[in-house]
Motif scaffolding. Sequence first.
Motif: not given
Length: 168
Positions: A14-19, A26-30, A53-54, A60-64
């Motif tokens: 559940a934690v990993n699914r929500r995260l 975050m792809i949109f942030v990048m 920053m990108a 963060a996107y890849f690792m999380l």
Amino acid sequence: MPAVIRHYVRVVDAVNRRLGRLVMYMIFVMVAILLWSSISKTFFFPSLWTLEMAQFAMVAYFMLGGPYALQLGSNVRMDLFYGDWSDRKKAWFDAFTVFLLIFYLGVLLYGGWESTSYSLQYNERSSTAWRPLLWPIKVTMCLSIFLMILQALSEFFKDVARIRGVSI
């Protein structure tokens, strides 16, 4: 399977699914950072912070997103033989190979923890002109590796349950 293991699998999944679902955006942030980089280079003065920053956003996107990808089974596999195996044989193979993954992730976590503690102790900064602090991205990497270890253990318990013919 014991209730403790079933509860562990449910909580970690559940934690990993929500995260993972949250981190997908975050792809949109990048993209926004890179878009600003293009606009500022074309019409204004170039920004010093955009490229790094990108890169931080991509890490963060890849690792999380890694634990979520493991949970979905969307990781890359050598499917030469694996695709033709029965579900039980796949579970046996996965239950064995998950220990190699956990060992690898443990070594990564150890190195990441050492690097993070150094970064926090000495206020380490990047060597670029922008010079951001490095500890936030290193903490993010350590957290994601830890969550990946928890997800790998969850996958191991699900494989053992599949071998036994029990559902979790």
